[in-house]
Each structure stands twice: as structure tokens, then as C-alpha cells.
Write an enzyme that holds these catalytic residues in place. Structure first.
Site, mmCIF file in Angstrom:
data_model
loop_
_atom_site.group_PDB
_atom_site.id
_atom_site.type_symbol
_atom_site.label_atom_id
_atom_site.label_comp_id
_atom_site.label_asym_id
_atom_site.label_seq_id
_atom_site.Cartn_x
_atom_site.Cartn_y
_atom_site.Cartn_z
ATOM 1 N N HIS A 7 0.828 -1.215 0.000
ATOM 2 C CA HIS A 7 0.000 0.000 0.000
ATOM 3 C C HIS A 7 0.865 1.270 0.000
ATOM 4 O O HIS A 7 0.920 2.004 -0.968
ATOM 5 C CB HIS A 7 -0.898 0.034 1.243
ATOM 6 C CG HIS A 7 -1.829 -1.124 1.379
ATOM 7 N ND1 HIS A 7 -2.842 -1.419 0.494
ATOM 8 C CD2 HIS A 7 -1.898 -2.075 2.342
ATOM 9 C CE1 HIS A 7 -3.499 -2.491 0.902
ATOM 10 N NE2 HIS A 7 -2.957 -2.893 2.021
HETATM 11 O O1 RIB Z 1 -5.390 0.233 4.208
HETATM 12 C C1 RIB Z 1 -3.994 0.264 4.159
HETATM 13 C C2 RIB Z 1 -3.465 1.418 4.941
HETATM 14 O O2 RIB Z 1 -3.842 1.300 6.313
HETATM 15 C C3 RIB Z 1 -1.923 1.474 4.959
HETATM 16 O O3 RIB Z 1 -1.510 2.809 5.040
HETATM 17 C C4 RIB Z 1 -1.562 0.734 6.211
HETATM 18 O O4 RIB Z 1 -0.317 1.180 6.756
HETATM 19 C C5 RIB Z 1 -2.681 1.146 7.133
HETATM 20 O O5 RIB Z 1 -2.333 2.402 7.687
#
Ligand code: RIB
Ligand code: CA
Length: 312
Positions: free
Chosen positions: A243
Site C-alpha cells: 500500500h
Molecule cells: O489500508 C492500508 C493502509 O492502512 C496502509 O496505510 C496501512 O499502513 C494502514 O495504515
């Protein structure tokens, strides 16, 4: 490529940590003004400590870490330690970092950086709940049109949610902050789950990280192995999505991403769909849109970029 003056606002967090390693390894491309931290995956004291740990492993104590919001704007904190471990850094050996955090609040640091540099000169990557940026926009609305690009990891459209059926974690944890940011007029490039689920740490890619003998790569391998275990428990055998590193990859190589203008609204009232991002592609005037949504990612090239930087 001209160097981008950048603030990274994050809640480390396993994937935030990998994003930080990528940024710390890119000094020719990124002038890191500051790392700002926020309550998110784990509590605010831990996200601040974790940012300093990653900074020390990367040898980048030249970059100040400012501690930010301890709680979301309205909601009570919701942590994601099931995804990131109680420490927030999986089962990485944590330690007390030597260099302290910087004096002053993260929100003040964001406003000062943006207001003292030329218009458009400072960009910000937000890889956690958007509490700090929302507070900065409320304290100094002028930053909305003075910021360069705001690259955020958040939201979901075709992928559905990852913390509830209809919401992605960063938006769900502070939907009111997200609403402030998306409605502010900032130029926002949004990497939702539709984009980040295309970039997965497959076993072959994890093995490639293991073959790199640098402190950042060794730590990244540990973090990825932890995430593999989490993924198996929560989502079957699918490889963990990268992500937050996608925000830094977009700043380093935007051509690896396809975006389109959108109207993006956030659910802040309904309990069942709290934090949902309604991403509308049908616009009367696409050129007027300030928010863009990433639809496609060249995942192989993004991972190659990550490997090249981790090897530095
Ligand atoms: O949904 C993924 C996000 O949520 C990423 O930034 C992970 O680190 C959590 O913060
Ligand atoms: Ca994060």
C-alpha cells in the site's frame, strides 16, 4: 528529474516503514523536509518511535521526525495491530532510537514548511489517517493552494474495504479528516486499494529482497515475512499488498501509474458505511477536478524500483 521537496505523514506501520526506506534511499529525487507521524496502525507514541527506528536503520537522522495528532478529529482511535503487530513493526527487533523527535508539533511543521517555501514547492505523501493534514488545512487554509501534490494512500472503489466491507483503513480511522482534505481544493493523487492491491509482494519478489544485503533490505525482508503471515491468516494465501510504498513510487516514477479525475466524497455519518469513499468518474468538467484516482499500476516496474533503491 528535479528534486521534490517532500513531507511524509505516516503511521508506521509495516508498509509505512517500507515506504520510508524507499524515500530515504532516494536523496537525488526527494528532498525530505520532514517525517510527521500520526495515531493510526498503532498509538501515536509508537508510530513516532517507529519512524525514528526506520530513520536510524536507514542512516537518515538528517531528516526531522515531528510527532503529530494523538487521536483522530472526531472518532476514537482505531488501531490495526492485527495487521502490524503490537509494536507496529511486525516482529522486527525494535529498539530505543538514539536521535530524538524534533521540537514542535507536526501540524505546525507542515504549515511552516509550506508557507515559507514558494507556492507549489512542497508536496506531501500521506500514508496514514489524514488527521495532521486536515488540522493544518483548518489552521492555515492557504496551504490548500500553496501545496504541490498531495499523494495519499486511502480509499477503495471496485476493491471494497479492508477494515469493513465498504471502507479502507486510513479513511475509516479518520473519515472527517479525509473529508476535509478531499474537499479542500488540494491537488490530491489518491492511491486506493484499487491501485495498491495490484502491487503485491509475491514470494519471488520477497526472495529478491532477501538477496539484497543492506540494512534497509534486511529490515524490509523481515517486515514482508511478517506481512505474509498476516495475509495468510486474514486473506488466504494472497501476497501482501504494498500500500504505502506506492505513494513514494508515484512521486519517483508517476508514469508507472494511470490516473483519472474524480469527484471523491467520504461517508462520515452512516455507521454501516462509515469511511466509504464514493469515487465518481462521471464529471461535468474533468479538467476542474482537484482529485485524481489511480486506476492502473505497472506493479513489476514499481517493485523493480523498490529493489533498486533498497540495494543502495
Ligand atoms: O489500508 C492500508 C493502509 O492502512 C496502509 O496505510 C496501512 O499502513 C494502514 O495504515
Ligand atoms: Ca499506513
Amino acid at each position: 528529474m528535479t528534486r521534490t521537496a517532500l513531507i511524509i505523514d505516516c503511521d508506521p506501520g509495516v508498509d509505512d516503514a517500507i515506504a520510508l526506506f524507499l524515500a530515504f534511499a532516494s536523496p537525488d529525487d526527494l528532498e525530505l523536509i520532514a517525517i510527521t507521524t500520526v495515531a493510526g496502525n498503532v498509538g501515536a507514541p509508537l508510530t513516532a518511535r517507529n519512524a525514528r527506528i526506520i530513520r536510524q536503520i536507514a542512516g537518515r537522522e538528517d531528516v526531522p521526525v515531528y510527532v503529530g495528532a494523538q487521536v483522530p478529529l472526531v472518532r476514537a482511535p482505531i488501531i490495526a495491530s492485527h495487521f502490524h503487530g503490537d509494536s507496529g513493526l511486525g516482529d522486527l527487533a525494535v529498539f530505543a532510537p538514539v536521535a530524538p523527535d524534533a521540537a514542535g508539533h507536526a501540524v505546525t511543521a507542515i504549515i511552516k514548511a509550506v508557507m515559507t517555501r514558494p507556492p507549489g514547492a512542497v508536496s506531501i505523501a500521506v500514508t496514514g489517517p489524514m488527521t495532521n493534514l486536515a488540522l493544518a488545512l483548518r489552521l492555515e487554509p492557504a496551504i490548500a493552494h500553496r501545496l504541490g501534490t498531495v499523494v495519499v494512500m486511502g480509499g477503495a472503489r471496485t476493491e471494497g474495504g479492508n477494515i469493513t466491507a465498504s471502507a479502507e483503513y486510513n479513511i475509516y480511522a479518520d473519515p472527517h479528516a479525509a473529508q476535509v482534505v478531499f474537499a479542500s481544493g488540494c491537488k490530491v493523487v489518491t492511491l486506493g486499494l484499487d491501485a495498491t492491491h495490484q502491487v503485491r509482494a509475491t514470494p519471488k519478489r520477497v526472495a529478491a529482497v532477501r538477496a539484497i544485503d543492506t540494512p534497509a533490505a534486511r529490515a524490509t525482508y523481515d517486515l514482508l515475512k511478517f506481512s505474509e503471515g498476516v495475509q495468510r491468516r486474514f486473506a488466504g494465501a494472497l501476497a501482501p499488498p504494498m500500500h504505502d510504498p506506492c505513494t513514494i513510487a508515484w512521486l519517483l516514477a508517476p508514469d508507472l501509474f494511470t490516473t483519472r479525475p474524480v469527484d471523491l466524497r467520504v461517508e462520515v455519518a452512516a455507521d454501516l458505511t462509515m469511511g466509504h469513499t464514493a469515487v465518481e468518474f462521471r464529471l461535468a468538467d474533468p479538467a476542474a477536478a482537484s482529485v485524481h484516482w489511480v486506476t492502473q499500476v505497472n506493479a513489476g516496474a514499481v517493485f523493480d524500483l523498490m529493489l533498486e533503491r533498497l540495494a543502495r
